[in-house]
Scaffold this motif. Sequence first.
Motif: not given
Lengths: 115, 172
Positions: B137-154
Amino acid sequence: MITRRKSRYVLIRSSEPLDMNSKADFGSFRNCMKDFMGERAYVSASMQMARQTAANTFIIRVNRGTERDAMLATAFIKELNGRKLGLLTLRMSGSINALMTFQNQRDANGALTKP
Amino acid sequence: MESFDIIRTKPSDKKALARLLGFKKILVEGEDMEITERHEDVQGARGAIRIAKGSQSALPSLIKEGSIAGAILDGLEIDKKLMLAMKDDNKILILNASSLTTSAKPQRIHAFFKMRNIVSYAMRIKCKVALASLAESEEELVSSMQLLEIANMLCRNEAYARKMISALGEII
């Protein structure tokens, strides 16, 4: 010696319209950010509301060096003031004007702000 | 750096959404790719990119099919032998960022540590791993910057985090 505070501005788009100039919405956002970032990171960021640019788009100001933590925290916010929504961090810049230019360009091409 | 994402909701304008979120391309389930959970679907595959989805018991048989480009793990447990097999077959393991962003706090922390272990092992054996939002859904979308930060967190490694969000480019 006076040191100038260096900030970063973050452009955020919400899936639902928000009134970030109101205490209710911004207070809820601030509490969520505090929850996700933790007290130390939140205090370091010193987050402030900079400008509401459209019904679902706003800009926050954080200290330089903490913008990435703030961006990460917005990805986890799925509810504000009892409403389900998602927050997207679109751009980050050292000045508000750069973000406004980005927003105006995107609005001209469509798909940034909801009417 | 080019980043890619997979979403399970149909946007009105896919290219505009990709441009808005900072992705090179967004793969939409049903248009650019198919997510299959059954053997029968895989055998009928033609043309589109196919990704297998299932638990760690169902995936080994699914990923053996040549038409499968990668696998999405259902749950947070994965057999190390399966990851080695995926590495040998050059398949991509796709992690679901929505399981982190949409969970309640205790589940999210648990999911974070489980995913971090998977990523850590994948880094060690050099298995390809991608991170995608799989937004429904639209609420679950993330931007590329946010996805990069999540990947960095992992993975706690900036270079590997960038590889994770650009890995889907190899299957396009």
